[in-house]
Design a protein around this motif. Structure first.
Motif, PDB file in Angstrom:
ATOM      1  N   ARG A 110      70.932  49.130  85.817  1.00  0.00           N
ATOM      2  CA  ARG A 110      71.222  47.888  85.129  1.00  0.00           C
ATOM      3  C   ARG A 110      70.693  47.920  83.705  1.00  0.00           C
ATOM      4  O   ARG A 110      71.341  47.482  82.766  1.00  0.00           O
ATOM      5  N   HIS A 111      69.494  48.449  83.531  1.00  0.00           N
ATOM      6  CA  HIS A 111      68.869  48.428  82.216  1.00  0.00           C
ATOM      7  C   HIS A 111      69.109  49.715  81.423  1.00  0.00           C
ATOM      8  O   HIS A 111      68.826  49.770  80.237  1.00  0.00           O
ATOM      9  N   ARG A 112      69.596  50.769  82.120  1.00  0.00           N
ATOM     10  CA  ARG A 112      69.762  52.070  81.474  1.00  0.00           C
ATOM     11  C   ARG A 112      68.462  52.491  80.782  1.00  0.00           C
ATOM     12  O   ARG A 112      68.429  52.840  79.606  1.00  0.00           O
ATOM     13  N   ILE A 113      67.374  52.457  81.535  1.00  0.00           N
ATOM     14  CA  ILE A 113      66.054  52.765  80.996  1.00  0.00           C
ATOM     15  C   ILE A 113      65.640  54.170  81.435  1.00  0.00           C
ATOM     16  O   ILE A 113      65.574  54.451  82.631  1.00  0.00           O
ATOM     17  N   PRO A 114      65.329  55.058  80.505  1.00  0.00           N
ATOM     18  CA  PRO A 114      64.764  56.359  80.892  1.00  0.00           C
ATOM     19  C   PRO A 114      63.417  56.157  81.584  1.00  0.00           C
ATOM     20  O   PRO A 114      62.581  55.389  81.109  1.00  0.00           O
ATOM     21  N   LEU A 115      63.224  56.845  82.703  1.00  0.00           N
ATOM     22  CA  LEU A 115      61.976  56.739  83.458  1.00  0.00           C
ATOM     23  C   LEU A 115      61.234  58.061  83.352  1.00  0.00           C
ATOM     24  O   LEU A 115      61.744  59.106  83.780  1.00  0.00           O
ATOM     25  N   LEU A 116      60.035  58.034  82.777  1.00  0.00           N
ATOM     26  CA  LEU A 116      59.214  59.230  82.625  1.00  0.00           C
ATOM     27  C   LEU A 116      58.106  59.188  83.663  1.00  0.00           C
ATOM     28  O   LEU A 116      57.170  58.393  83.549  1.00  0.00           O
ATOM     29  N   THR A 117      58.218  60.019  84.696  1.00  0.00           N
ATOM     30  CA  THR A 117      57.190  60.084  85.730  1.00  0.00           C
ATOM     31  C   THR A 117      56.185  61.179  85.397  1.00  0.00           C
ATOM     32  O   THR A 117      56.415  62.016  84.519  1.00  0.00           O
ATOM     33  N   ASP A 118      55.057  61.184  86.110  1.00  0.00           N
ATOM     34  CA  ASP A 118      53.993  62.161  85.855  1.00  0.00           C
ATOM     35  C   ASP A 118      53.610  62.183  84.380  1.00  0.00           C
ATOM     36  O   ASP A 118      53.333  63.246  83.808  1.00  0.00           O
ATOM     37  N   THR A 119      53.585  61.006  83.765  1.00  0.00           N
ATOM     38  CA  THR A 119      53.377  60.902  82.320  1.00  0.00           C
ATOM     39  C   THR A 119      52.405  59.772  82.015  1.00  0.00           C
ATOM     40  O   THR A 119      52.480  58.707  82.629  1.00  0.00           O
ATOM     41  N   THR A 120      51.503  59.991  81.065  1.00  0.00           N
ATOM     42  CA  THR A 120      50.562  58.958  80.652  1.00  0.00           C
ATOM     43  C   THR A 120      50.675  58.709  79.152  1.00  0.00           C
ATOM     44  O   THR A 120      51.076  59.588  78.391  1.00  0.00           O
ATOM     45  N   VAL A 121      50.326  57.486  78.737  1.00  0.00           N
ATOM     46  CA  VAL A 121      50.235  57.168  77.316  1.00  0.00           C
ATOM     47  C   VAL A 121      48.866  57.634  76.839  1.00  0.00           C
ATOM     48  O   VAL A 121      47.836  57.152  77.317  1.00  0.00           O
ATOM     49  N   SER A 122      48.850  58.577  75.893  1.00  0.00           N
ATOM     50  CA  SER A 122      47.593  59.168  75.446  1.00  0.00           C
ATOM     51  C   SER A 122      47.109  58.617  74.116  1.00  0.00           C
ATOM     52  O   SER A 122      45.942  58.811  73.763  1.00  0.00           O
ATOM     53  N   GLU A 123      47.989  57.901  73.361  1.00  0.00           N
ATOM     54  CA  GLU A 123      47.558  57.388  72.066  1.00  0.00           C
ATOM     55  C   GLU A 123      48.561  56.363  71.539  1.00  0.00           C
ATOM     56  O   GLU A 123      49.766  56.515  71.741  1.00  0.00           O
ATOM     57  N   LEU A 124      48.046  55.333  70.879  1.00  0.00           N
ATOM     58  CA  LEU A 124      48.882  54.387  70.150  1.00  0.00           C
ATOM     59  C   LEU A 124      48.858  54.758  68.669  1.00  0.00           C
ATOM     60  O   LEU A 124      47.799  55.103  68.121  1.00  0.00           O
ATOM     61  N   LEU A 125      50.006  54.642  68.022  1.00  0.00           N
ATOM     62  CA  LEU A 125      50.152  55.080  66.634  1.00  0.00           C
ATOM     63  C   LEU A 125      50.590  53.921  65.756  1.00  0.00           C
ATOM     64  O   LEU A 125      51.270  52.999  66.217  1.00  0.00           O
ATOM     65  N   GLY A 126      50.217  53.975  64.494  1.00  0.00           N
ATOM     66  CA  GLY A 126      50.681  52.978  63.536  1.00  0.00           C
ATOM     67  C   GLY A 126      49.562  52.134  62.977  1.00  0.00           C
ATOM     68  O   GLY A 126      48.533  51.929  63.628  1.00  0.00           O
ATOM     69  N   HIS A 127      49.763  51.633  61.776  1.00  0.00           N
ATOM     70  CA  HIS A 127      48.824  50.736  61.106  1.00  0.00           C
ATOM     71  C   HIS A 127      49.565  49.453  60.758  1.00  0.00           C
ATOM     72  O   HIS A 127      50.668  49.495  60.219  1.00  0.00           O
ATOM     73  N   GLY A 128      48.935  48.318  61.058  1.00  0.00           N
ATOM     74  CA  GLY A 128      49.615  47.043  60.847  1.00  0.00           C
ATOM     75  C   GLY A 128      50.519  46.722  62.015  1.00  0.00           C
ATOM     76  O   GLY A 128      50.271  45.793  62.785  1.00  0.00           O
TER      77      GLY A 128
END
Length: 409
Positions: free
Chosen positions: A204-222
């Motif tokens: 329904r959402h056409r969302i890629p699903l990434l398994t066995d995966t973690t968020v290791s860092e947030l990027l960006g300023h502001g």
């Protein structure tokens, strides 16, 4: 400063599904002075800003806000008093709470207190995700309130961290705000909702699903410009996005329980309760997601009705003391609720596992003596397992803890 004191029969802290169901059942049964407090400005709890369907019953499905209104209306029409914008600050006696709200500071004394304070998602900081501190970082609750209650705009490209039911609700909110979900990320090998629902949602959402995966860092300023994710094989990839939503990873709102020195369960981190949802403090009960973060609204409402029965027994003069023994789980199980047991407890238990186990055997033992055994379908993290209570008649209150174990084939 002397606080004015009011007397009620039952004080319920929390106006979510558990608290409102408790109040409605008690007032309908004839308890004269039932009062519900909630620090939010409107009653209803999490369903109030969950605009997706799936609430209510199969024959009368409702959106979250409609379900919240239904519960609130039922409590008020039954005769309960619901006070919003009012915070329970601390205990001033065994069954008395100091409060602050539109009516000013008060002390409310009761014959019984029900804690229905719910649960919350842990934010990015509590999950120890490194990186900068840009705008565009939400939990599911923050996102849903921003979109559905306040009509705020978010970014245009979002990453949803998690792949359980609440994660798909977050994806719905992202899309309702006019943004695109570029990926869902989970450290587990499979999504944590039912296979059919997860499959339907992805289509329904056409969302890629990434398994066995973690968020290791947030990027960006502001403003967030992306997240770095790491796959189990060590590969690192940057996903371009301006919004990230951290979902799941719930913890109980147990501040009042902790300040009242109630016994807390090591697994759930909520109040330890027996089969009648009684805590370690006489006259104090607990129900809903403060006991087991986090189950659905229907489970919370059922526990509200269940705890009301115990409260009415207490008001009718029943003794509080009751012989129970601890109910413990062993890895890979994370927790079980209720988590104390007495012979004859007849309501089912809910459990969660921290690992994927295919067709496991669930066993209940006390001092090496088997009480129950059954084979389950696949056990998946963040998906509820249920244990019926027929074995409780075999519990020996003079024995050691009852242990629940989950093993593979």
């Amino acid at each position: 400063m002397t606080r004015p004191t009011r007397e009620v029969d039952v004080l319920v802290v929390g106006a979510g599904p558990a608290g409102l169901a408790t109040a409605a059942r008690l007032a309908t049964a004839g308890v004269a002075r039932v009062e519900v407090l909630d620090r939010e400005q409107h009653a209803g709890g999490v369903p109030r800003h969950s605009h997706h369907g799936g609430f209510g019953t199969w024959t009368h499905p409702l959106t979250g806000p409609a379900y919240a209104r239904l519960l609130h209306t039922a409590a008020v029409r039954s005769g309960a008093v619901v006070r919003t914008g009012t915070t329970a600050l601390d205990w001033s006696g065994p069954l008395a709470l100091d409060t602050a709200g539109p009516q000013g500071p008060e002390t409310v004394r009761a014959q019984a207190v029900v804690l229905a304070t719910g649960a919350r998602e842990r934010p990015r900081a509590a999950r120890l995700v490194p990186g900068t501190r840009p705008d565009g970082v939400y939990t599911t609750g923050e996102l849903q309130q921003a979109v559905h209650l306040h009509g705020q705009r978010i970014g245009t490209r979002a990453v949803v961290v998690g792949a359980e039911s609440v994660s798909y609700a977050a994806a719905d909110a992202v899309r309702a705000a006019g943004a695109q979900v570029v990926a869902m990320v989970t450290e587990l090998p499979v999504p944590q909702t039912t296979a059919t629902r997860a499959h339907d949602a992805r289509l329904r959402h056409r969302i890629p699903l990434l398994t066995d995966t973690t968020v290791s860092e947030l990027l960006g300023h502001g403003r967030l410009s992306g997240v770095r994710v790491r796959h189990r094989d060590g590969r690192s990839v940057r996903l371009v996005c301006d919004t990230v939503v951290f979902t799941g990873d719930f913890v109980p709102e147990h501040e009042l329980a902790r300040r009242g020195r109630l016994d807390l369960d090591h697994g759930t981190r909520g109040p330890a309760v027996d089969g009648n949802l009684r805590t370690s403090r006489p006259g104090v009960f607990a129900a809903g997601s403060v006991l087991h973060p986090v189950e659905g609204a229907a489970t919370a409402a059922r526990e509200g009705a269940q705890v009301a029965a115990g409260v009415m027994e207490l008001l009718a003069g029943a003794e509080w003391s009751r012989a129970t023994v601890p109910l413990l789980v062993e890895a890979p199980l994370r927790w079980i609720a209720p988590n104390r047991v007495a012979p004859g407890d007849d309501r089912p238990y809910v459990l969660r596992t921290s690992a994927l186990v295919d067709r496991p055997v669930l066993r209940v033992v006390q001092d090496g003596r088997p009480l129950h055994q059954e084979r389950l379908r696949t056990a998946v993290p963040n998906r509820t397992l249920t244990l019926a209570a027929g074995w409780t008649r075999l519990v020996d209150t003079a024995g050691g803890p009852v242990r629940v174990m989950l093993s593979g084939r």
